[in-house]
Scaffold this motif. Structure first.
Motif, mmCIF file in Angstrom:
data_model
loop_
_atom_site.group_PDB
_atom_site.id
_atom_site.type_symbol
_atom_site.label_atom_id
_atom_site.label_comp_id
_atom_site.label_asym_id
_atom_site.label_seq_id
_atom_site.Cartn_x
_atom_site.Cartn_y
_atom_site.Cartn_z
ATOM 1 N N MET A 251 -22.262 17.841 30.535
ATOM 2 C CA MET A 251 -21.465 16.648 30.684
ATOM 3 C C MET A 251 -20.437 16.591 29.555
ATOM 4 S SD MET A 251 -22.824 12.882 31.372
ATOM 5 C CE MET A 251 -22.032 11.492 30.664
ATOM 6 N N PRO A 252 -19.166 16.310 29.868
ATOM 7 C CA PRO A 252 -18.138 16.256 28.829
ATOM 8 C C PRO A 252 -18.422 15.169 27.798
ATOM 9 C CG PRO A 252 -17.152 16.249 31.020
ATOM 10 C CD PRO A 252 -18.627 16.085 31.197
ATOM 11 N N ARG A 253 -18.019 15.431 26.578
ATOM 12 C CA ARG A 253 -18.206 14.456 25.504
ATOM 13 C C ARG A 253 -17.186 13.328 25.567
ATOM 14 N NH1 ARG A 253 -17.520 17.517 20.377
ATOM 15 N NH2 ARG A 253 -17.912 15.494 19.486
ATOM 16 N N TYR A 254 -16.023 13.589 26.181
ATOM 17 C CA TYR A 254 -14.949 12.598 26.296
ATOM 18 C C TYR A 254 -14.567 12.438 27.758
ATOM 19 C CZ TYR A 254 -14.045 13.004 21.269
ATOM 20 O OH TYR A 254 -14.164 12.984 19.901
ATOM 21 N N GLY A 255 -14.078 11.262 28.090
ATOM 22 C CA GLY A 255 -13.500 11.049 29.401
ATOM 23 C C GLY A 255 -12.035 11.442 29.378
ATOM 24 N N TRP A 256 -11.400 11.442 30.537
ATOM 25 C CA TRP A 256 -9.986 11.783 30.647
ATOM 26 C C TRP A 256 -9.290 10.723 31.467
ATOM 27 C CZ3 TRP A 256 -6.242 14.858 28.918
ATOM 28 C CH2 TRP A 256 -5.070 14.939 29.670
ATOM 29 N N MET A 257 -8.079 10.355 31.074
ATOM 30 C CA MET A 257 -7.269 9.452 31.885
ATOM 31 C C MET A 257 -5.795 9.743 31.651
ATOM 32 S SD MET A 257 -7.767 5.834 29.847
ATOM 33 C CE MET A 257 -6.442 4.946 30.627
ATOM 34 N N PHE A 258 -4.975 9.434 32.644
ATOM 35 C CA PHE A 258 -3.536 9.570 32.501
ATOM 36 C C PHE A 258 -3.003 8.384 31.718
ATOM 37 C CE2 PHE A 258 -3.903 12.234 36.364
ATOM 38 C CZ PHE A 258 -3.231 13.354 35.898
ATOM 39 N N GLY A 259 -1.975 8.623 30.934
ATOM 40 C CA GLY A 259 -1.345 7.571 30.149
ATOM 41 C C GLY A 259 -0.161 6.961 30.864
ATOM 42 N N GLY A 260 -0.299 6.677 32.135
ATOM 43 C CA GLY A 260 0.774 6.023 32.873
ATOM 44 C C GLY A 260 1.277 6.834 34.045
ATOM 45 N N ARG B 50 -14.225 7.218 23.394
ATOM 46 C CA ARG B 50 -14.435 8.641 23.694
ATOM 47 C C ARG B 50 -13.596 9.057 24.899
ATOM 48 N NH1 ARG B 50 -16.852 11.209 19.633
ATOM 49 N NH2 ARG B 50 -17.961 12.610 20.956
ATOM 50 N N VAL B 51 -12.299 8.766 24.829
ATOM 51 C CA VAL B 51 -11.374 9.062 25.920
ATOM 52 C C VAL B 51 -10.187 9.860 25.386
ATOM 53 C CG1 VAL B 51 -9.763 8.037 27.587
ATOM 54 C CG2 VAL B 51 -11.986 7.003 27.233
ATOM 55 N N VAL B 52 -9.774 10.860 26.154
ATOM 56 C CA VAL B 52 -8.542 11.596 25.900
ATOM 57 C C VAL B 52 -7.517 11.081 26.906
ATOM 58 C CG1 VAL B 52 -7.445 13.864 25.841
ATOM 59 C CG2 VAL B 52 -9.839 13.632 25.144
ATOM 60 N N ILE B 53 -6.338 10.707 26.424
ATOM 61 C CA ILE B 53 -5.302 10.135 27.287
ATOM 62 C C ILE B 53 -4.140 11.110 27.364
ATOM 63 C CG2 ILE B 53 -3.759 8.184 27.648
ATOM 64 C CD1 ILE B 53 -5.667 6.617 25.701
ATOM 65 N N GLY B 54 -3.872 11.619 28.564
ATOM 66 C CA GLY B 54 -2.754 12.542 28.770
ATOM 67 C C GLY B 54 -1.464 11.774 28.927
ATOM 68 N N TYR B 55 -0.494 12.022 28.034
ATOM 69 C CA TYR B 55 0.774 11.311 28.053
ATOM 70 C C TYR B 55 1.916 12.112 28.666
ATOM 71 C CZ TYR B 55 -1.267 7.757 25.059
ATOM 72 O OH TYR B 55 -2.063 6.768 24.568
ATOM 73 N N ARG B 56 1.934 13.414 28.424
ATOM 74 C CA ARG B 56 3.027 14.235 28.938
ATOM 75 C C ARG B 56 2.504 15.626 29.289
ATOM 76 N NH1 ARG B 56 8.025 12.876 28.821
ATOM 77 N NH2 ARG B 56 8.815 14.974 28.684
#
Length: 86
Positions: A1-10, A74-80
């Motif tokens: 299981m990943p240690r961080y979640g992932w989400m888009f930054g917009g 614990r989230v990584v946010i993808g911006y570009r």
């Protein structure tokens, strides 16, 4: 299981991801899995302390992923998703 979640930054980040060529998107997906495990100690990461942003290459001359890390959640946010110039 990943240690961080992932989400888009917009919406712009989602649009950039959707417009990547298929081979680049495959590399981005692999890189996202790596970022979910350890977004700070990833090879070739550059950090901009002024804006609290990280960048990592997608692959050989494929471009960069610019992202932020929210440690409290614990989230990584993808911006570009910047494609490379061929």
């Amino acid at each position: 299981m990943p240690r961080y979640g992932w989400m888009f930054g917009g919406e712009e980040a989602e649009k950039q991801y959707d417009n990547l060529p298929q081979d680049s998107r495959r590399l981005v997906n692999q890189r996202i899995k790596e970022l979910q495990e350890d977004p700070i100690n990833i090879p070739h990461r550059e950090y901009d302390a002024q804006f609290d942003l990280h960048s990592v290459p997608i692959g050989d001359d494929k471009g960069l992923i610019t992202y932020g890390v929210e440690e409290n959640y614990r989230v990584v946010i993808g911006y570009r998703f910047t494609p490379g110039i061929n």
